[in-house]
Design an enzyme around this catalytic site. Structure first.
Site, PDB file in Angstrom:
ATOM      1  N   HIS A  61      -3.420  -5.320   0.907  1.00  0.00           N
ATOM      2  CA  HIS A  61      -2.839  -5.690   2.326  1.00  0.00           C
ATOM      3  C   HIS A  61      -2.962  -7.168   2.327  1.00  0.00           C
ATOM      4  CE1 HIS A  61      -2.407  -1.649   4.336  1.00  0.00           C
ATOM      5  NE2 HIS A  61      -3.580  -1.516   3.523  1.00  0.00           N
TER       6      HIS A  61
ATOM      7  N   ARG B  28      -0.247   4.875  37.005  1.00  0.00           N
ATOM      8  CA  ARG B  28       0.768   4.090  36.335  1.00  0.00           C
ATOM      9  C   ARG B  28       2.207   4.485  36.772  1.00  0.00           C
ATOM     10  NH1 ARG B  28      -0.791   1.288  32.034  1.00  0.00           N
ATOM     11  NH2 ARG B  28      -3.145   1.042  31.835  1.00  0.00           N
TER      12      ARG B  28
ATOM     13  N   CYS C 280       0.798  -1.222   0.031  1.00  0.00           N
ATOM     14  CA  CYS C 280      -0.039   0.020   0.125  1.00  0.00           C
ATOM     15  C   CYS C 280       0.978   1.373  -0.041  1.00  0.00           C
ATOM     16  CB  CYS C 280      -1.079  -0.021   1.307  1.00  0.00           C
ATOM     17  SG  CYS C 280      -2.522   1.053   0.782  1.00  0.00           S
TER      18      CYS C 280
ATOM     19  N   GLU D   6      -1.540  -9.068   4.581  1.00  0.00           N
ATOM     20  CA  GLU D   6      -1.289  -9.052   6.038  1.00  0.00           C
ATOM     21  C   GLU D   6      -2.688  -9.418   6.784  1.00  0.00           C
ATOM     22  OE1 GLU D   6      -0.850  -6.403   4.668  1.00  0.00           O
ATOM     23  OE2 GLU D   6      -1.001  -4.639   6.165  1.00  0.00           O
TER      24      GLU D   6
ATOM     25  N   ASP E 223     -36.267  -4.826  51.299  1.00  0.00           N
ATOM     26  CA  ASP E 223     -37.347  -3.798  51.460  1.00  0.00           C
ATOM     27  C   ASP E 223     -36.461  -2.666  51.829  1.00  0.00           C
ATOM     28  OD1 ASP E 223     -39.367  -5.320  50.381  1.00  0.00           O
ATOM     29  OD2 ASP E 223     -40.147  -5.807  52.541  1.00  0.00           O
TER      30      ASP E 223
ATOM     31  N   SER F 110       5.796 -12.016  38.475  1.00  0.00           N
ATOM     32  CA  SER F 110       4.353 -11.506  39.067  1.00  0.00           C
ATOM     33  C   SER F 110       3.452 -12.973  39.223  1.00  0.00           C
ATOM     34  CB  SER F 110       3.671 -10.575  37.970  1.00  0.00           C
ATOM     35  OG  SER F 110       3.467 -11.364  36.807  1.00  0.00           O
ATOM     36  N   GLY F 111       3.968 -14.071  38.575  1.00  0.00           N
ATOM     37  CA  GLY F 111       2.957 -15.180  38.547  1.00  0.00           C
ATOM     38  C   GLY F 111       2.101 -15.211  37.075  1.00  0.00           C
ATOM     39  N   GLY F 112       2.363 -13.997  36.205  1.00  0.00           N
ATOM     40  CA  GLY F 112       1.792 -14.016  35.129  1.00  0.00           C
ATOM     41  C   GLY F 112       2.456 -14.967  34.206  1.00  0.00           C
ATOM     42  N   VAL F 113       2.074 -15.090  33.067  1.00  0.00           N
ATOM     43  CA  VAL F 113       2.757 -16.030  32.063  1.00  0.00           C
ATOM     44  C   VAL F 113       4.173 -15.454  31.635  1.00  0.00           C
ATOM     45  CG1 VAL F 113       2.494 -17.118  29.679  1.00  0.00           C
ATOM     46  CG2 VAL F 113       0.600 -16.426  30.980  1.00  0.00           C
ATOM     47  N   ASP F 114       4.273 -14.336  31.106  1.00  0.00           N
ATOM     48  CA  ASP F 114       5.531 -13.616  30.798  1.00  0.00           C
ATOM     49  C   ASP F 114       6.517 -13.770  31.658  1.00  0.00           C
ATOM     50  OD1 ASP F 114       3.614 -13.088  28.692  1.00  0.00           O
ATOM     51  OD2 ASP F 114       3.519 -11.142  29.532  1.00  0.00           O
TER      52      ASP F 114
HETATM   53  N1  ATP Z   1       3.505  -8.164  41.420  1.00  0.00           N
HETATM   54  C1  ATP Z   1       4.645  -7.956  40.597  1.00  0.00           C
HETATM   55  N2  ATP Z   1       5.849  -8.136  41.231  1.00  0.00           N
HETATM   56  C2  ATP Z   1       7.036  -8.395  40.518  1.00  0.00           C
HETATM   57  N3  ATP Z   1       7.071  -8.155  39.200  1.00  0.00           N
HETATM   58  C3  ATP Z   1       5.907  -7.644  38.548  1.00  0.00           C
HETATM   59  C4  ATP Z   1       4.901  -7.699  39.093  1.00  0.00           C
HETATM   60  N4  ATP Z   1       3.850  -7.148  38.209  1.00  0.00           N
HETATM   61  C5  ATP Z   1       4.672  -7.248  37.176  1.00  0.00           C
HETATM   62  N5  ATP Z   1       5.780  -7.259  37.202  1.00  0.00           N
HETATM   63  C6  ATP Z   1       6.748  -7.170  36.119  1.00  0.00           C
HETATM   64  O1  ATP Z   1       6.174  -6.649  34.971  1.00  0.00           O
HETATM   65  C7  ATP Z   1       6.238  -7.071  33.645  1.00  0.00           C
HETATM   66  C8  ATP Z   1       5.375  -6.895  33.076  1.00  0.00           C
HETATM   67  O2  ATP Z   1       3.872  -7.334  33.574  1.00  0.00           O
HETATM   68  P1  ATP Z   1       2.847  -8.042  32.708  1.00  0.00           P
HETATM   69  O3  ATP Z   1       1.432  -8.389  33.367  1.00  0.00           O
HETATM   70  O4  ATP Z   1       2.918  -7.320  31.573  1.00  0.00           O
HETATM   71  O5  ATP Z   1       3.449  -9.322  32.498  1.00  0.00           O
HETATM   72  P2  ATP Z   1       3.354 -10.903  33.230  1.00  0.00           P
HETATM   73  O6  ATP Z   1       2.649 -10.507  34.656  1.00  0.00           O
HETATM   74  O7  ATP Z   1       4.601 -11.749  33.570  1.00  0.00           O
HETATM   75  O8  ATP Z   1       2.390 -11.823  32.556  1.00  0.00           O
HETATM   76  P3  ATP Z   1       0.848 -11.323  32.312  1.00  0.00           P
HETATM   77  O9  ATP Z   1       0.927 -10.523  31.064  1.00  0.00           O
HETATM   78  O10 ATP Z   1       0.405 -12.675  31.725  1.00  0.00           O
HETATM   79  O11 ATP Z   1       0.209 -10.761  33.403  1.00  0.00           O
HETATM   80  C9  ATP Z   1       6.292  -8.652  34.282  1.00  0.00           C
HETATM   81  O12 ATP Z   1       6.727  -9.512  33.239  1.00  0.00           O
HETATM   82  C10 ATP Z   1       7.065  -8.778  35.635  1.00  0.00           C
HETATM   83  O13 ATP Z   1       8.412  -8.763  35.164  1.00  0.00           O
HETATM   84  O1  XMP Z   2       1.787  -5.444  32.501  1.00  0.00           O
HETATM   85  C1  XMP Z   2       1.042  -4.454  32.277  1.00  0.00           C
HETATM   86  N1  XMP Z   2       1.340  -3.137  32.587  1.00  0.00           N
HETATM   87  C2  XMP Z   2       0.692  -2.280  32.287  1.00  0.00           C
HETATM   88  O2  XMP Z   2       0.809  -0.989  32.574  1.00  0.00           O
HETATM   89  C3  XMP Z   2      -0.495  -2.452  31.539  1.00  0.00           C
HETATM   90  N2  XMP Z   2      -1.665  -1.669  30.919  1.00  0.00           N
HETATM   91  C4  XMP Z   2      -2.367  -2.607  30.249  1.00  0.00           C
HETATM   92  N3  XMP Z   2      -1.944  -3.947  30.422  1.00  0.00           N
HETATM   93  C5  XMP Z   2      -2.442  -4.965  29.747  1.00  0.00           C
HETATM   94  O3  XMP Z   2      -2.165  -4.939  28.287  1.00  0.00           O
HETATM   95  C6  XMP Z   2      -3.420  -5.667  27.563  1.00  0.00           C
HETATM   96  C7  XMP Z   2      -4.016  -4.329  26.545  1.00  0.00           C
HETATM   97  O4  XMP Z   2      -4.539  -3.588  27.456  1.00  0.00           O
HETATM   98  P1  XMP Z   2      -4.973  -2.108  27.039  1.00  0.00           P
HETATM   99  O5  XMP Z   2      -5.955  -2.447  25.757  1.00  0.00           O
HETATM  100  O6  XMP Z   2      -5.940  -1.486  28.082  1.00  0.00           O
HETATM  101  O7  XMP Z   2      -3.894  -1.262  26.679  1.00  0.00           O
HETATM  102  C8  XMP Z   2      -4.462  -5.951  28.626  1.00  0.00           C
HETATM  103  O8  XMP Z   2      -3.951  -7.777  28.731  1.00  0.00           O
HETATM  104  C9  XMP Z   2      -3.812  -5.381  29.765  1.00  0.00           C
HETATM  105  O9  XMP Z   2      -4.117  -6.211  31.114  1.00  0.00           O
HETATM  106  C10 XMP Z   2      -0.815  -3.745  30.971  1.00  0.00           C
HETATM  107  N4  XMP Z   2      -0.106  -4.868  31.446  1.00  0.00           N
HETATM  108  N1  GLN Z   3      -3.091   1.803   3.845  1.00  0.00           N
HETATM  109  C1  GLN Z   3      -2.262   2.687   3.317  1.00  0.00           C
HETATM  110  O1  GLN Z   3      -1.141   2.525   3.390  1.00  0.00           O
HETATM  111  C2  GLN Z   3      -2.782   4.010   2.560  1.00  0.00           C
HETATM  112  C3  GLN Z   3      -1.812   4.593   2.055  1.00  0.00           C
HETATM  113  C4  GLN Z   3      -2.367   5.996   1.597  1.00  0.00           C
HETATM  114  N2  GLN Z   3      -2.415   6.903   2.893  1.00  0.00           N
HETATM  115  C5  GLN Z   3      -3.338   6.000   0.782  1.00  0.00           C
HETATM  116  O2  GLN Z   3      -4.596   6.429   1.241  1.00  0.00           O
HETATM  117  O3  GLN Z   3      -3.518   5.434  -0.188  1.00  0.00           O
HETATM  118 MG    MG Z   4       0.899  -9.406  35.072  1.00  0.00          MG
END
Ligand code: ATP
Ligand code: XMP
Ligand code: GLN
Ligand code: MG
Length: 537
Positions: free
Chosen positions: A178, A306, A86, A180, A474, A233-237
């Site tokens: 597009h 934040r 595009c 993608e 009530d 944090s206990g989250g996946v990442d």
């Molecule tokens: N309570 C906490 N204690 C320590 N580290 C934290 C805590 N909360 C967030 N973090 C840090 O901030 C990072 C980003 O938070 P985020 O929530 O995006 O990831 P996550 O908790 O690992 O996974 P998920 O996205 O699944 O919750 C975490 O990977 C971790 O390194």
């Molecule tokens: O670790 C984090 N720190 C943050 O400050 C934060 N803000 C949003 N989120 C998470 O991101 C995803 C997208 O959220 P939003 O649409 O609200 O941006 C969702 O999964 C949200 O829970 C955060 N995760």
């Molecule tokens: N989706 C795009 O990349 C648009 C490119 C450009 N802004 C257009 O209108 O053609």
């Molecule tokens: Mg988390």
């Protein structure tokens, strides 16, 4: 230090600000080819690796706008294949002195591309084996009026005579549609033709390959003695990051979970058990709830919440690092072995967090500051180590499975670092936290009971800063309102609200209003992202 792009064939995607740029990256990776996004204005001399091919993304700009972004012309001399999508096509035309102008009718939606030329040798390979006609999806208001010198047409639509073009002798291609987005059914095949066929990338970007390389990289970074403190944090990442780190440097890694006073009900206890027992990672829980809640007192502004949380996290980690070092010094005095400094802070930062903050004009960077990217302390002493910084969530989950992390942990819904503080709309107090914790707990319990947890990407409750009138026994009540949110999404960049069976919502609402003191009303949030976001703050 070898980076991922030094270890895998890499497609470089230059981002001109399209809302689909990250999807191009994902599509390449689905083909098992590593792809990396960079701002379109990055100069060739600042790209410290040789990409196997370059893709130019779409853009909200018009190439002839005076403030339109342009790529470094040197990339066209690099000799690697280039595909413009595009705006990317228009950028190629602009660079090769073709004509781009507004079209009579802007085109948004489906179109059919007719292949116009084939068999002229390898330069026409983009549409090879894709048939003579292709359904595609368009979104543009400008188009090529004229072919640039040395280019020929390879595809056209009813309204776009130059819908796809190729250079006569070089592997440079431009397409108006597009590929993608999923609305272009053969889009992935087009990207595959480019990435695998034309760029000849090896399809070896798999989590199996990544693990070994990443562990060696971490060992290199940390050196023989360096120690790492882990934000877990206990989250996946962060669990996956912690497990990788543990495999790499063993007990030189110290995992710390911070109880910031805005966690879910019993979260700290559960995570402590899960990490120690299931992952074999030694986790310390630091109770800093008093510190966090006192700094949050009276604060209503979401961005301020934040930032306070992001900064306080770092203060706590630095204090913990100092404690660990002091303990090691003491041990050494008692005749123990000398230990290295705690130089690094591990975070589970993912690619979408990074993408949001590197967009060339940062349009989305100001929507909200993720605590672990924009909310960091400016003069922090610890250096960051973020092994998942280049990965998408589904890649992290695949990695988690390979590292034998138990399924319930791998499938856990994300929970943001600023926690309930961004789900309490108004000042955060211990009492408000308690109300929300209870409501949230009932909500998730019932979702699990209905076997819906794994169908939903993320679900949580929000405490609204309003009171409503109700009647109970009530008697008139005048109490707070809970909003429920549940979304389905592939990558959290866009999301749809989840359609619950009515009886599940009924049960949840009834339990919350009956069991949570201070709440007399429950609402369900039916907003998608965009225009809403997943979190309310
Ligand atoms: N309570 C906490 N204690 C320590 N580290 C934290 C805590 N909360 C967030 N973090 C840090 O901030 C990072 C980003 O938070 P985020 O929530 O995006 O990831 P996550 O908790 O690992 O996974 P998920 O996205 O699944 O919750 C975490 O990977 C971790 O390194
Ligand atoms: O670790 C984090 N720190 C943050 O400050 C934060 N803000 C949003 N989120 C998470 O991101 C995803 C997208 O959220 P939003 O649409 O609200 O941006 C969702 O999964 C949200 O829970 C955060 N995760
Ligand atoms: N989706 C795009 O990349 C648009 C490119 C450009 N802004 C257009 O209108 O053609
Ligand atoms: Mg988390």
């Amino acid at each position: 230090m070898a980076e991922i792009h030094d270890q895998f064939d890499t497609i470089l995607i230059l981002d001109f600000g399209s809302q689909y740029s990250h999807l191009i990256t994902r599509r390449c990776r689905e083909l098992k080819v590593y792809a990396e996004l960079m701002p379109c204005t990055t100069l060739l001399k600042d790209i410290h690796f040789k990409p196997q091919g370059i893709i130019l993304s779409g853009s909200p700009y018009s190439v002839y706008d005076s403030d339109a972004p342009h790529a470094d012309p040197a990339i066209f001399e690099l000799g690697v294949p280039i595909l413009g999508i595009c705006y990317g096509l228009q950028e190629i035309a602009w660079n090769f002195k073709g004509q781009v102008a507004k079209c009579e009718h802007r085109e948004y939606g489906h179109a059919t591309v007719q292949r116009t030329r084939f068999g002229q040798g390898s330069v026409d390979a983009l549409f090879e084996d894709l048939g003579d006609e292709m359904q595609v999806w368009m979104s543009h208001g400008d188009q090529l009026q004229d072919l640039p010198k040395d280019f020929h047409v390879i595809g056209q639509t009813e309204s776009a005579p130059f819908a796809a073009v190729a250079h006569n002798t070089k592997p440079i291609y431009g397409i108006q549609f597009h590929p993608e987005v999923t609305h272009s059914p053969k889009g992935k095949a087009v990207i595959s033709r480019f990435v695998l066929g034309i760029c000849r990338c090896r399809a070896n970007w798999t989590m199996e390959e990544f693990i070994g390389k990443e562990i060696s990289r971490i060992i290199d970074i940390c050196g023989p003695k360096g120690r790492v403190i882990g934000a877990v944090s206990g989250g996946v990442d962060s669990s996956v990051a912690a497990k990788l780190m543990h495999e790499a440097i063993g007990d030189r890694f110290h995992a710390i979970m911070v109880d910031n006073g805005v966690l879910r009900l019993d979260e700290a206890k559960q995570v402590h058990e899960m990490l120690n027992k299931d992952l074999g990672v030694n986790l310390t829980v630091v109770d800093a709830s008093e510190l966090f809640l006192s700094r949050l007192e009276g604060v209503e502004d979401p961005e301020q919440k934040r930032k306070i949380i992001g900064n306080t996290f770092i203060n706590v980690f630095e204090a913990e690092a100092a404690k660990i070092e002091a303990a090691a010094e003491e041990e050494e005095k008692q005749g123990g072995e000398a230990k290295g400094l705690v130089e690094w802070l591990l975070q589970g930062t993912l690619y979408p967090d990074v993408i949001e903050s590197i967009s060339f004009k940062g349009p989305s960077a100001t929507i909200k500051t993720h605590h672990n990217v924009g909310g960091l302390l400016k003069d922090m002493k610890l250096k960051l180590i973020e092994p998942l910084r280049e990965l998408f969530k589904d890649e992290v989950r695949a990695l988690g499975r390979l590292l034998s992390i138990p399924a319930p942990l791998v499938q856990r819904h994300p929970f943001p670092g600023p926690g309930l503080a961004i789900r309490i709309l108004g000042p955060v107090t211990r009492e408000q936290v308690k109300v929300l914790q209870q409501a949230d707990n009932i909500y998730i319990e019932e979702i699990r009971r209905a076997n819906l947890y794994n169908h939903i990407s993320q679900a949580f409750a929000v405490l609204l800063p309003v009171k409503a009138v109700g009647v109970m026994g009530d008697k008139r009540t005048y109490e707070q309102v809970i909003a429920l949110r549940a979304v389905q999404t592939e990558d959290f960049m866009t999301a749809d609200w989840y359609v619950f069976p009515a009886e599940v919502l009924k049960r949840i609402s009834s339990r919350i209003t009956n069991e949570v003191k201070g709440v007399n009303r429950v609402t369900y949030d039916i907003s998608s992202k965009p225009p809403a976001t997943v979190e309310w703050l």
